[in-house]
Design an enzyme around this catalytic site. Structure first.
Site, PDB file in Angstrom:
ATOM      1  N   TYR A  14       0.781  -1.026   0.109  1.00  0.00           N
ATOM      2  CA  TYR A  14       0.007   0.106   0.095  1.00  0.00           C
ATOM      3  C   TYR A  14       0.795   1.243  -0.116  1.00  0.00           C
ATOM      4  O   TYR A  14       0.367   2.410  -0.021  1.00  0.00           O
ATOM      5  CB  TYR A  14      -0.847  -0.117   1.262  1.00  0.00           C
ATOM      6  CG  TYR A  14      -1.933  -1.161   1.255  1.00  0.00           C
ATOM      7  CD1 TYR A  14      -2.856  -1.146   0.129  1.00  0.00           C
ATOM      8  CD2 TYR A  14      -1.591  -2.123   2.237  1.00  0.00           C
ATOM      9  CE1 TYR A  14      -3.749  -2.626   0.256  1.00  0.00           C
ATOM     10  CE2 TYR A  14      -2.548  -3.270   2.259  1.00  0.00           C
ATOM     11  CZ  TYR A  14      -3.524  -3.379   1.248  1.00  0.00           C
ATOM     12  OH  TYR A  14      -4.464  -4.505   1.274  1.00  0.00           O
ATOM     13  N   HIS A  19      -4.836   6.214  -1.617  1.00  0.00           N
ATOM     14  CA  HIS A  19      -5.259   6.011  -0.043  1.00  0.00           C
ATOM     15  C   HIS A  19      -4.198   6.318   1.066  1.00  0.00           C
ATOM     16  O   HIS A  19      -4.831   6.588   2.219  1.00  0.00           O
ATOM     17  CB  HIS A  19      -5.933   4.492   0.192  1.00  0.00           C
ATOM     18  CG  HIS A  19      -7.201   4.584   0.682  1.00  0.00           C
ATOM     19  ND1 HIS A  19      -7.991   5.699   0.747  1.00  0.00           N
ATOM     20  CD2 HIS A  19      -7.901   3.431   1.277  1.00  0.00           C
ATOM     21  CE1 HIS A  19      -9.226   5.317   1.125  1.00  0.00           C
ATOM     22  NE2 HIS A  19      -9.213   4.028   1.672  1.00  0.00           N
ATOM     23  N   TYR A  64      -5.481  -0.653   9.319  1.00  0.00           N
ATOM     24  CA  TYR A  64      -6.017  -0.695   8.146  1.00  0.00           C
ATOM     25  C   TYR A  64      -6.986   0.657   7.959  1.00  0.00           C
ATOM     26  O   TYR A  64      -7.704   0.987   9.151  1.00  0.00           O
ATOM     27  CB  TYR A  64      -6.756  -1.850   7.449  1.00  0.00           C
ATOM     28  CG  TYR A  64      -5.544  -2.858   7.165  1.00  0.00           C
ATOM     29  CD1 TYR A  64      -4.985  -2.655   6.029  1.00  0.00           C
ATOM     30  CD2 TYR A  64      -5.400  -3.694   8.117  1.00  0.00           C
ATOM     31  CE1 TYR A  64      -3.866  -3.645   5.696  1.00  0.00           C
ATOM     32  CE2 TYR A  64      -4.548  -4.841   7.655  1.00  0.00           C
ATOM     33  CZ  TYR A  64      -3.661  -4.783   6.549  1.00  0.00           C
ATOM     34  OH  TYR A  64      -2.744  -5.566   6.279  1.00  0.00           O
ATOM     35  N   ASN A  66     -10.327   1.442   7.109  1.00  0.00           N
ATOM     36  CA  ASN A  66     -11.469   1.473   7.504  1.00  0.00           C
ATOM     37  C   ASN A  66     -11.684   1.195   9.104  1.00  0.00           C
ATOM     38  O   ASN A  66     -12.860   1.300   9.706  1.00  0.00           O
ATOM     39  CB  ASN A  66     -12.448   0.551   6.744  1.00  0.00           C
ATOM     40  CG  ASN A  66     -12.276   0.989   5.161  1.00  0.00           C
ATOM     41  OD1 ASN A  66     -12.089   2.027   5.036  1.00  0.00           O
ATOM     42  ND2 ASN A  66     -12.883  -0.273   4.504  1.00  0.00           N
ATOM     43  N   ASP A  91      -6.938  11.264   2.344  1.00  0.00           N
ATOM     44  CA  ASP A  91      -7.371  11.284   0.980  1.00  0.00           C
ATOM     45  C   ASP A  91      -8.908  11.822   0.836  1.00  0.00           C
ATOM     46  O   ASP A  91      -9.823  11.405   1.708  1.00  0.00           O
ATOM     47  CB  ASP A  91      -7.085  10.072   0.142  1.00  0.00           C
ATOM     48  CG  ASP A  91      -7.918   8.955   0.666  1.00  0.00           C
ATOM     49  OD1 ASP A  91      -7.777   8.525   1.850  1.00  0.00           O
ATOM     50  OD2 ASP A  91      -8.633   8.135  -0.046  1.00  0.00           O
ATOM     51  N   ASN A 112     -14.642   6.091   5.150  1.00  0.00           N
ATOM     52  CA  ASN A 112     -14.521   5.169   6.131  1.00  0.00           C
ATOM     53  C   ASN A 112     -13.630   5.446   7.302  1.00  0.00           C
ATOM     54  O   ASN A 112     -13.779   4.977   8.228  1.00  0.00           O
ATOM     55  CB  ASN A 112     -14.582   3.772   5.483  1.00  0.00           C
ATOM     56  CG  ASN A 112     -15.546   3.231   4.683  1.00  0.00           C
ATOM     57  OD1 ASN A 112     -16.945   3.704   5.050  1.00  0.00           O
ATOM     58  ND2 ASN A 112     -15.871   2.483   3.492  1.00  0.00           N
TER      59      ASN A 112
END
Length: 185
Positions: A14, A19, A64, A66, A91, A112
């Site tokens: 990632y 994100h 993570y 969310n 973001d 989220n």
């Protein structure tokens, strides 16, 4: 005490994705403040800085995106951070690529990670620095946000990163977020 949270997803796969703009900006801030992140017991990487005698916590949740609130809520409780002293960098699909928008409070706006923080903190009165990543034209939202910036997009993001950092530093220097919003929005 102030807490600055950069949102993103943990893991090499990632790194440098759209994100993860929050992680990238808070990493840059840590570098400027000459501090390094350490793994904490609160499911986050935390760096501690001091500016003019005030403690500043830089946070990258390791939960993570969310589920970011699962790290932020307990950290705020442990350090007794008031929501008014929390700033979250993230973001935003609804802003054009490279646009930076500061916000004093409000709903999650479909994000989220912000929704999770509001849920765990029990308050939506915290500051945000939203960094535009634009909306995908020909791919799914998930593939888009988890994708890396194209070479053509990198320059716009780099400009946004400079603006976002300047806004955060201005808030740290004078504590008047309304004035900072007036300057950078």
């Amino acid at each position: 005490m102030k807490m600055i949270v950069g949102l993103g997803n943990i893991g090499r796969q990632y790194a440098q994705t759209r994100h993860n703009v929050g992680f990238m900006i808070v990493d840059e801030l840590a570098s400027k403040l000459n501090v390094t992140f350490q793994t904490s017991k609160f499911e986050a990487q935390v760096a501690t800085a001091f500016q003019d005698g005030e403690k500043i916590l830089l946070v990258k949740p390791a939960t993570y995106m969310n589920d970011s609130g699962r790290a932020v809520g307990p950290l705020m409780s442990y350090y007794n951070v008031d929501p008014a002293d929390l700033l979250v960098i993230h973001d935003d699909l609804d802003l054009p690529l490279g646009k930076v928008r500061l916000k004093q409070k409000g709903s999650a706006g479909g994000h989220n990670g912000i929704k999770s923080i509001i849920s765990h903190v029990g308050d939506q009165h915290f500051k945000r620095v939203k960094v535009g990543i634009d909306h995908p034209q020909k791919m799914s939202v998930v593939d888009y946000v988890l994708g890396k910036f194209t070479p053509a997009e990198v320059a716009k993001f780099d400009d946004a990163k400079i603006t976002a950092l300047a806004a955060v530093e201005a808030w740290l220097a004078n504590d008047d977020f309304t004035a900072v919003m007036n300057q950078y929005n």
